[in-house]
Each structure stands twice: as C-alpha cells, then as structure tokens.
Design a protein around this motif. Structure first.
Motif, PDB file in Angstrom:
ATOM      1  N   ASP A 157       0.695  -1.134  -0.041  1.00  0.00           N
ATOM      2  CA  ASP A 157      -0.040   0.025   0.119  1.00  0.00           C
ATOM      3  C   ASP A 157       0.825   1.348  -0.077  1.00  0.00           C
ATOM      4  O   ASP A 157       0.573   2.105  -0.763  1.00  0.00           O
ATOM      5  N   TYR A 158       1.856   1.272   0.789  1.00  0.00           N
ATOM      6  CA  TYR A 158       2.717   2.430   1.158  1.00  0.00           C
ATOM      7  C   TYR A 158       3.480   2.682  -0.274  1.00  0.00           C
ATOM      8  O   TYR A 158       3.635   3.745  -0.933  1.00  0.00           O
ATOM      9  N   VAL A 159       4.213   1.544  -0.720  1.00  0.00           N
ATOM     10  CA  VAL A 159       5.002   2.011  -1.930  1.00  0.00           C
ATOM     11  C   VAL A 159       4.054   2.276  -3.164  1.00  0.00           C
ATOM     12  O   VAL A 159       4.641   3.268  -3.918  1.00  0.00           O
ATOM     13  N   ASN A 160       2.831   1.673  -3.197  1.00  0.00           N
ATOM     14  CA  ASN A 160       1.833   1.837  -4.313  1.00  0.00           C
ATOM     15  C   ASN A 160       1.511   3.323  -4.409  1.00  0.00           C
ATOM     16  O   ASN A 160       1.290   4.066  -5.412  1.00  0.00           O
ATOM     17  N   ARG A 161       1.261   3.970  -3.095  1.00  0.00           N
ATOM     18  CA  ARG A 161       0.413   5.506  -2.967  1.00  0.00           C
ATOM     19  C   ARG A 161       1.757   6.337  -2.646  1.00  0.00           C
ATOM     20  O   ARG A 161       1.330   7.445  -3.006  1.00  0.00           O
ATOM     21  N   SER A 162       2.765   6.138  -2.107  1.00  0.00           N
ATOM     22  CA  SER A 162       3.514   7.281  -1.672  1.00  0.00           C
ATOM     23  C   SER A 162       4.992   7.135  -2.153  1.00  0.00           C
ATOM     24  O   SER A 162       5.748   8.113  -2.022  1.00  0.00           O
ATOM     25  N   MET A 163       5.275   6.071  -2.880  1.00  0.00           N
ATOM     26  CA  MET A 163       6.667   5.983  -3.532  1.00  0.00           C
ATOM     27  C   MET A 163       6.627   6.239  -4.936  1.00  0.00           C
ATOM     28  O   MET A 163       5.610   5.611  -5.637  1.00  0.00           O
ATOM     29  N   PRO A 164       7.767   6.148  -5.573  1.00  0.00           N
ATOM     30  CA  PRO A 164       9.227   6.742  -5.190  1.00  0.00           C
ATOM     31  C   PRO A 164       8.972   8.193  -4.428  1.00  0.00           C
ATOM     32  O   PRO A 164       8.139   8.797  -5.064  1.00  0.00           O
ATOM     33  N   PHE A 165       9.730   8.484  -3.671  1.00  0.00           N
ATOM     34  CA  PHE A 165       9.789   9.727  -2.933  1.00  0.00           C
ATOM     35  C   PHE A 165       9.905  10.868  -3.863  1.00  0.00           C
ATOM     36  O   PHE A 165      10.736  10.899  -4.812  1.00  0.00           O
ATOM     37  N   GLY A 166       8.906  11.817  -4.201  1.00  0.00           N
ATOM     38  CA  GLY A 166       8.851  12.760  -5.139  1.00  0.00           C
ATOM     39  C   GLY A 166       8.358  12.413  -6.671  1.00  0.00           C
ATOM     40  O   GLY A 166       8.263  13.320  -7.288  1.00  0.00           O
ATOM     41  N   ALA A 167       8.002  11.160  -6.763  1.00  0.00           N
ATOM     42  CA  ALA A 167       7.258  10.777  -7.993  1.00  0.00           C
ATOM     43  C   ALA A 167       6.324   9.705  -7.669  1.00  0.00           C
ATOM     44  O   ALA A 167       6.001   8.565  -8.166  1.00  0.00           O
ATOM     45  N   ALA A 168       5.712   9.909  -6.394  1.00  0.00           N
ATOM     46  CA  ALA A 168       4.489   9.028  -5.871  1.00  0.00           C
ATOM     47  C   ALA A 168       3.496   8.621  -7.118  1.00  0.00           C
ATOM     48  O   ALA A 168       3.092   9.452  -7.872  1.00  0.00           O
ATOM     49  N   GLN A 169       3.016   7.547  -6.808  1.00  0.00           N
ATOM     50  CA  GLN A 169       1.814   6.942  -7.745  1.00  0.00           C
ATOM     51  C   GLN A 169       2.404   6.833  -9.295  1.00  0.00           C
ATOM     52  O   GLN A 169       1.553   7.099 -10.136  1.00  0.00           O
ATOM     53  N   THR A 170       3.527   6.643  -9.493  1.00  0.00           N
ATOM     54  CA  THR A 170       3.918   6.352 -10.893  1.00  0.00           C
ATOM     55  C   THR A 170       4.579   4.920 -11.205  1.00  0.00           C
ATOM     56  O   THR A 170       4.569   4.589 -12.432  1.00  0.00           O
ATOM     57  N   LEU A 171       4.200   4.044 -10.139  1.00  0.00           N
ATOM     58  CA  LEU A 171       4.721   2.722 -10.388  1.00  0.00           C
ATOM     59  C   LEU A 171       3.440   1.853 -10.858  1.00  0.00           C
ATOM     60  O   LEU A 171       2.405   2.199 -10.402  1.00  0.00           O
ATOM     61  N   SER A 172       3.586   0.771 -11.802  1.00  0.00           N
ATOM     62  CA  SER A 172       2.676   0.009 -12.181  1.00  0.00           C
ATOM     63  C   SER A 172       2.299  -1.177 -11.236  1.00  0.00           C
ATOM     64  O   SER A 172       3.440  -1.123 -10.310  1.00  0.00           O
ATOM     65  N   ALA A 173       1.173  -1.685 -11.127  1.00  0.00           N
ATOM     66  CA  ALA A 173       1.130  -2.836 -10.047  1.00  0.00           C
ATOM     67  C   ALA A 173       2.188  -3.890  -9.989  1.00  0.00           C
ATOM     68  O   ALA A 173       2.450  -4.254  -8.935  1.00  0.00           O
ATOM     69  N   ASP A 174       2.472  -4.282 -11.157  1.00  0.00           N
ATOM     70  CA  ASP A 174       3.599  -5.412 -11.054  1.00  0.00           C
ATOM     71  C   ASP A 174       4.803  -4.849 -10.811  1.00  0.00           C
ATOM     72  O   ASP A 174       5.533  -5.700  -9.897  1.00  0.00           O
ATOM     73  N   GLU A 175       5.098  -3.453 -11.005  1.00  0.00           N
ATOM     74  CA  GLU A 175       6.451  -2.990 -10.231  1.00  0.00           C
ATOM     75  C   GLU A 175       6.484  -3.022  -8.823  1.00  0.00           C
ATOM     76  O   GLU A 175       7.198  -3.129  -8.126  1.00  0.00           O
ATOM     77  N   VAL A 176       5.224  -2.568  -8.419  1.00  0.00           N
ATOM     78  CA  VAL A 176       4.891  -2.687  -6.842  1.00  0.00           C
ATOM     79  C   VAL A 176       5.010  -4.017  -6.274  1.00  0.00           C
ATOM     80  O   VAL A 176       5.583  -4.395  -5.419  1.00  0.00           O
ATOM     81  N   TYR A 177       4.499  -5.103  -6.913  1.00  0.00           N
ATOM     82  CA  TYR A 177       4.650  -6.449  -6.507  1.00  0.00           C
ATOM     83  C   TYR A 177       6.071  -6.820  -6.622  1.00  0.00           C
ATOM     84  O   TYR A 177       6.482  -7.376  -5.606  1.00  0.00           O
ATOM     85  N   ALA A 178       6.778  -6.310  -7.433  1.00  0.00           N
ATOM     86  CA  ALA A 178       8.279  -6.779  -8.001  1.00  0.00           C
ATOM     87  C   ALA A 178       9.054  -6.349  -6.759  1.00  0.00           C
ATOM     88  O   ALA A 178       9.803  -6.643  -6.135  1.00  0.00           O
ATOM     89  N   ILE A 179       8.961  -4.705  -6.497  1.00  0.00           N
ATOM     90  CA  ILE A 179       9.551  -4.177  -5.195  1.00  0.00           C
ATOM     91  C   ILE A 179       9.230  -4.782  -3.945  1.00  0.00           C
ATOM     92  O   ILE A 179      10.206  -5.072  -3.354  1.00  0.00           O
ATOM     93  N   THR A 180       8.052  -5.231  -3.774  1.00  0.00           N
ATOM     94  CA  THR A 180       7.383  -5.700  -2.479  1.00  0.00           C
ATOM     95  C   THR A 180       8.373  -7.059  -2.391  1.00  0.00           C
ATOM     96  O   THR A 180       8.784  -7.442  -1.259  1.00  0.00           O
ATOM     97  N   ALA A 181       8.364  -7.865  -3.437  1.00  0.00           N
ATOM     98  CA  ALA A 181       9.004  -9.059  -3.471  1.00  0.00           C
ATOM     99  C   ALA A 181      10.640  -8.889  -3.106  1.00  0.00           C
ATOM    100  O   ALA A 181      11.031  -9.611  -2.369  1.00  0.00           O
TER     101      ALA A 181
END
Lengths: 323, 393
Positions: free
Chosen positions: A91-115
């Motif tokens: 939730d946090y990576v998806n909504r608030s990260m990356p710092f200064g460019a929030a909400q620019t990641l795709s769902a798959d990228e968020v899954y990958a970062i979380t992994a």
C-alpha cells in the motif's frame, strides 16, 4: 433528508482514489512481480535513498535487517524486523513512493519491489514471485509483535492517585544535563551571519556582472521553487556537497558525469566519456524525462512536465556557477 | 539618579510619522520579534521535505498559537491546493458515496472550537535522557488554534450510515491529497464524537503548511491523525493498518512488543519561562513562572509547580477556566531569592490523571517508545538566572 449537498461519486472516481490495501488483501489489484525484476526496479527507483540492499542511506529509512533488535538499546525497525502486515508495504509503495514521484509505479512493479524487500529481509528466496494470489501466504516475522493500547489498564490507575505536595523526596540530585550532549541548534546566529554576507555581496560590485545581468531574476526565483522537488537528493550553492545525487554548482555547460567524487551510473559516466555536455537544451531534454533521455540513469525522478518549469530550473541552476 | 533620556528627550517616534495604513496589507510581527520563529533540528531527519519543526512556545503567552509560527510536519512537503481544485470524497459503507467541493462544505452548519494539536513524537528525543536545551525543542511540536469547521458526523450522515449497519465495530479511514497520501484509521465512535472537518484556524484560512484548504481536526488525539489536505473519508469494517499506524506511531516497549492505536495524548505540561531560551535577566525579586498544560482526555483542573526538583509543590494559578482538549496557561506569581532552582510542572486533568515522572514512564515502557512522552520536565536555573534542561533523581 440531509442538506442535499454534494453529488454522487462516480464509480471511476471512487476507483481512482480508493486504492488503499488492507491486511486481508482487500484493495489489491491483479498482478505479480519476481525478486529479480524487483531488484532492478528497486535499484532504479528506491536505492538512491534506501540503498542497493535496502540498508538505508544517510538518515533515510533502512528497510531490511534488524531482526531480533527490538529489545536492543538501538532497535532497528524494518519491514522484516517490525512491520506486522505485508499489505502495508504494498500500500505504501503503491501510494507514496518513489519519494518525489508518487503513484507512478505499475501494479506489477509494486509487486516486484515488495518481493525484493521481502527477499532482502530473508523472508523469501531469490526465486520468489509475489502476486495477488499468494499475497496472504507470506508470513511477516513480527506479525505478533503488537498489542492494542493498554494504558487504561497499565498506566492510568497508577497515575491517578492524589499527588504529594510536601516532603516528597529526601534529596534531589541532577543526574543528566542536556548541555553535555550539545545537540541543540544555534539560536539563529547562522542566519544573521548569512544575511550579513549577503548584504556585503550586494554592496560589492559583482566581478562577473555580465553573467549576473544575463540571468532573469524572476525566472531564477521560480526555478528555486521548482528545485524544491530536487532538494531531497541534490545540493546547490555555497558549500554544496554530493549526496544521493551530485552537487550541481556549475552544472550548466559542464561535461556530463564529471562532478568530482560522485559515483555515476554506467550510462551517465559513458555519456560523459563520449563528450556529452550539459548544454541548456540537453539539460531540459534530460529533466523532462530522465529515464527516457538517459537510459540507465540512477536518478529516480519522474520528470518536469511543463516547459516553464524546465526554463526556470535551468535559469536557477545557471545562477550557481562553478566555484 | 540620572534621568532617563528615553523620557526626557523627544524621541523620533514621538515627533515624526510612523508607517501609513496599507504599509503591510497582511502584516507580520514587528522586526524586533524576528527571533520568535519556528525552528527545526537538522539532525532529526534526512531532509526538510519530510520533517518537522517546532513552535516557539518559550516566547508566546496566552494559549492561541499564531498560524505563522505553529509547528509544521510534512511527509512529502506542503502542497499548494487551491479551493477550486479541492474535492472531498466520502465512500465505503455509506448509502450514497458523495463528492463535495469546497463551496459545498461552506453550506453545512459549522462550529468553532479551540483544540491543541500535539505530534505523538513531541518530547520524543528526551526518552533516553535530557537532550535539547529549550522548551521550543523539547515541547514545541504542539499548537493550539480556534477551528471553524463541520462536524465529521454531519458529513457522514449526509452520505448516510444505514449501509454501515452496526456502527460499534466500524471505522473511518481518512486520507490526504499530497504525495505522501498519509492515511489513518479512526474508530467510528470517535468520528461521530468531536472530529471536525476544518477550513479556518484562528479566524483566517488554514495556512498551506497546515493543510489549506481543508484539514481534519481530531481533538485530543495525536497530530498525525489530523489529516491535512483531506481528500477522502471511507467508512470501513476494519482499520487499514497503513504505514503511519504500524511502522510509525506505534510505541515499542522494553520487551520488544509494541503498542498500537495509542491515539490519546495524555495530560502534560511544560514551564515555558523561565527556560533555557528564556533566562531570568532581572535578578532577584518578583518573578512570573509560566507555562502550558493540556490533556487529550478533557479539561485541565490543576497545575502544580515545584522549584526544588519535586520535593515540594505549590499549586499554580490557571489564567482562565480550562477548555476541553485545549492548551491551558498557568502562572505562578512568585519571588526569586536568587538561588538555584529545579523547576518542574505537573498537570492534573478532569479524569484525575496526574502527569507522571520520566522514571515512572520508563519503568513501564523502557527507553525506545519514541512517542507519547508526557513526563514531567525539569529546568535547572542557576544563580545567574540561566536555565538548562536536566534530569533529576
């Protein structure tokens, strides 16, 4: 009933804003990401602050390690050692990260970062793929580490007795003084010194008046405003140092990848070796879309969308010549 | 004695003109007060984009904090969001999900209340020992304003709570519009009690740094829940357990277990003068000892002051009757004989709760809680009137 105010929210509007993810997986979109993809994405978007291995840079949060330190003098609270729910990471990576460019990641990228964050905490192996389907199978090490506020039972009765007014202690000794640590910020003396320095600078005739005159002061001021989004990683001006990104004094007109002591991405270093120079146009192209213009750059910044902002930024950077 | 030339000679200001009207269409304090400003502690955070600064409580009096010097806490910088671009959504377990504009909000019946807003981490640097020399730095993550706003209950009822069924186990999740998208879960009981959706503070529009145009006011509860740039309120059947209510704003105890949902700010007080930034310059004689007291549980009923590190106490005078969950000003009008003092204050609230010592809190929580340090503070005042942050036995 009611006041008849407001209008009904459309399903598309609710879908756009209602993206919070809860411990039971409610709110997770379909998708997946593996550890190795996660490492690549993490290196691109997150490592500047959190370190290549999620170990943290400077005062930025450390995301990995710290297991079994919660009873230490200096506990290290990370995703692995402290966070009770995996949903919070996603939730946090998806909504608030990356710092200064929030909400620019795709769902798959968020899954990958979380992994990758799970992997860097030794919670999963390097062949792990996280998806909406196996999300709830991941066991967080500190899931049982929390209790609901128990002050009403453990503290309030103790602290609700009639207080002592006289002869409450036999003796009183000072056991610690703040001045020994000396960590209190100075009372504005630096500002005063700086003001004086600026006054002096204003009074003295500028040695390079032609350069100064060529600058558009209003545009520089706008640029200072735009630069706020860069300050987390870049310093500019008197005493500027390399931090997450290189210091930027004299950057306009300088060779690419040439600030002393900064560890550039391979792409940036090679571009410099091939003779690339940060002309005003080159800087604008880069800042408009860093990843597109310089594939492989470590700079995790989404880009400046407005031409006005680009012009203001370049003008601002020009106001800091090389020392 | 020599006559005072400030009296015997005609001064410039008594002869020439002062500033005309419109000299400052929206004025700032006179320049002689330029040291009364917010300050930050650079080593606390990696960058000021996600950081905190401190209200100059040592230099203020009364209870209302001017917005311009009220502490700021941002997680991704203070954003510029104009009223025309403002939208507030209410969704989830409601009869009709709604979207309000700023103008819509101005048409609901509104209320005025004074409340304190204290960051859960106020005094957090003092857990392990005396660290920072100044009431501003030890206790300045607090401000106290008069808010004008709409009860959250009114907005929830406008959307209709029938769909939520039994309200006793329901929550609302509130979320901000900035890039940090800070979000917090609040039990429905509190949401329907005294929470406000506010758009004015101390009579004027909220400042950018306090969430212009609309913020949440959650009386008595930790400042992180007072969502700024409020954009969404969702009625839910459980908490989100978002980052700011799990990874942060949870209180680690000595045994490695952490408390969560520690929302209420317990009773606390601080002597603002004399204090390290406010030494006694006038020598022995009449002395005003003053400070602030507050409780997230309700009204302050009494404040005691000790000059000898807690051996003996005398009850201070409250400037006026305390308001619930708001700052209360206290005074001890006294004589200073020029000897050393160990100044302490101790707040008592309407529930009978007495502000504890650091030793009492440490015995229960250890040293790593970070948040909710409401312990009694000690200032050592030496015979020159200089004050220092100390701990005593």
């Amino acid at each position: 009933d009611g006041f008849g105010l407001g209008r009904e929210a459309l399903p598309e509007e609710v879908a756009a804003w209602d993206v919070a993810v809860r411990p039971d997986g409610t709110g997770l979109p379909e998708g997946s990401g593996d550890v190795w993809t996660g490492e690549e994405v993490f290196t691109d978007y997150c490592a500047a602050c959190h370190g290549d291995f999620a170990e943290g840079v400077d005062n930025w949060p450390q995301l990995a390690g710290g297991r079994n330190t919660l009873t230490d003098d200096r506990p290290v609270k990370t995703v692995g050692s402290y966070w009770p729910y995996l949903s919070t990471v996603w939730d946090y990576v998806n909504r608030s990260m990356p710092f200064g460019a929030a909400q620019t990641l795709s769902a798959d990228e968020v899954y990958a970062i979380t992994a990758y964050i799970l992997y860097s905490n030794d919670i999963v192996g390097d062949d792990f793929v996280l998806s909406h389907e196996n999300f709830l199978d991941v066991e967080m090490p500190n899931a049982d580490g929390f209790i609901v506020d128990d002050r009403p039972e453990t503290e309030y009765p103790l602290f609700s007795t009639e207080p002592c007014m006289e002869n409450c202690k036999e003796s009183v000794e000072i056991t610690m003084r703040a001045s020994i640590l000396d960590v209190t910020p100075d009372e504005g003396n630096e500002d005063a010194a700086q003001d004086e320095a600026q006054d002096e600078a204003a009074a003295a005739p500028a040695a390079d008046e032609t350069t100064t005159a060529a600058l558009d002061a209003a545009l520089v001021a706008e640029g200072e405003n735009v630069f706020r989004q860069c300050r987390a990683c870049h310093q500019v001006g008197d005493g500027a140092k390399n931090r997450v990104g290189p210091m930027l004094n004299g950057i306009v007109g300088a060779p690419v990848g040439a600030v002393d002591g900064f560890n550039y991405s391979k792409a940036m270093a090679e571009a410099g070796q091939n003779g690339m120079v940060w002309t005003e146009d080159e800087l604008k192209l880069f800042l408009a879309n860093p990843r597109e213009h310089m594939k492989g750059t470590k700079m995790s910044f989404a880009g400046l969308r407005k031409d006005d902002d680009l012009a203001a930024m370049v003008e601002y950077l020009k106001s800091f010549p090389a020392e | 004695a020599t006559p005072d030339p400030l009296i015997t000679e005609v001064q410039d200001w008594a002869s020439g003109f002062g500033a005309p009207v419109d000299d400052a269409p929206y004025g700032l304090p006179i320049r002689f007060e330029s040291d009364v400003v917010r300050r930050n502690v650079p080593w606390l955070t990696a960058d000021t984009i996600s950081s905190i600064n401190f209200t100059p409580i040592h230099a203020l009096d009364g209870t209302i904090t001017p917005q311009g010097c009220a502490f700021e806490r941002h997680h991704s910088g203070a954003i510029e969001l104009k009223k025309e671009d403002y939208r507030l959504m209410i969704n989830g377990l409601v009869d009709t999900p709604l979207v309000f504009t700023y103008e819509d909000l101005e048409r609901f019946p509104r209320e005025n209340h004074v409340y304190f807003c204290e960051c859960a981490a106020n005094s957090g640097m003092e857990w392990a020992g005396a660290q920072l020399n100044g009431a501003q730095f030890t206790h300045g993550m607090i401000h106290n304003m008069e808010y004008s706003g709409i009860p959250l209950r009114t907005l929830l009822e406008e959307a209709g709570l029938g769909a939520a069924g039994d309200l006793s186990d329901k929550w609302v999740y509130v979320e901000g519009a900035d890039a940090s998208s800070n979000g917090r879960s609040i039990p429905m009981e509190k949401a329907l009690d005294d929470v406000l959706v506010a758009f004015k503070a101390n009579g004027e529009a909220l400042r950018m740094e306090h969430g212009y145009p609309v913020r949440l006011v959650v009386p008595g509860w930790e400042g992180n829940m007072w969502l700024k740039w409020l954009r969404r309120i969702e009625v839910m059947d459980g908490p989100v357990e978002a980052r700011e209510e799990t990874s942060k704003y949870t209180d680690l105890l000595a045994d490695g277990v952490a408390r969560k949902w520690t929302w209420v700010m317990d009773a606390k007080s601080i002597i603002t003068a004399p204090s390290p930034q406010m030494p006694i310059n006038h020598g022995p004689g009449a002395l005003v000892i003053t400070g602030l007291a507050w409780s997230g549980h309700g009204r302050i009923t009494r404040v005691d002051v000790s000059k000898d590190g807690g051996k003996t106490w005398e009850t201070a005078r409250l400037a006026r009757e305390s308001e619930t969950k708001a700052l209360t000003r206290f005074y001890l009008d006294t004589e200073w004989d020029g000897s050393e003092m160990l100044l302490q204050s101790r707040a008592i609230d309407e529930t009978g709760y007495v502000q504890p010592t650091k030793a009492q809190l440490r015995e229960i929580r250890g040293l790593n809680s970070i948040y909710h340090n409401n312990a009694i503070q000690t200032w050592h005042v030496d015979s020159n009137g200089e004050a220092e942050n100390v701990e005593v036995s």
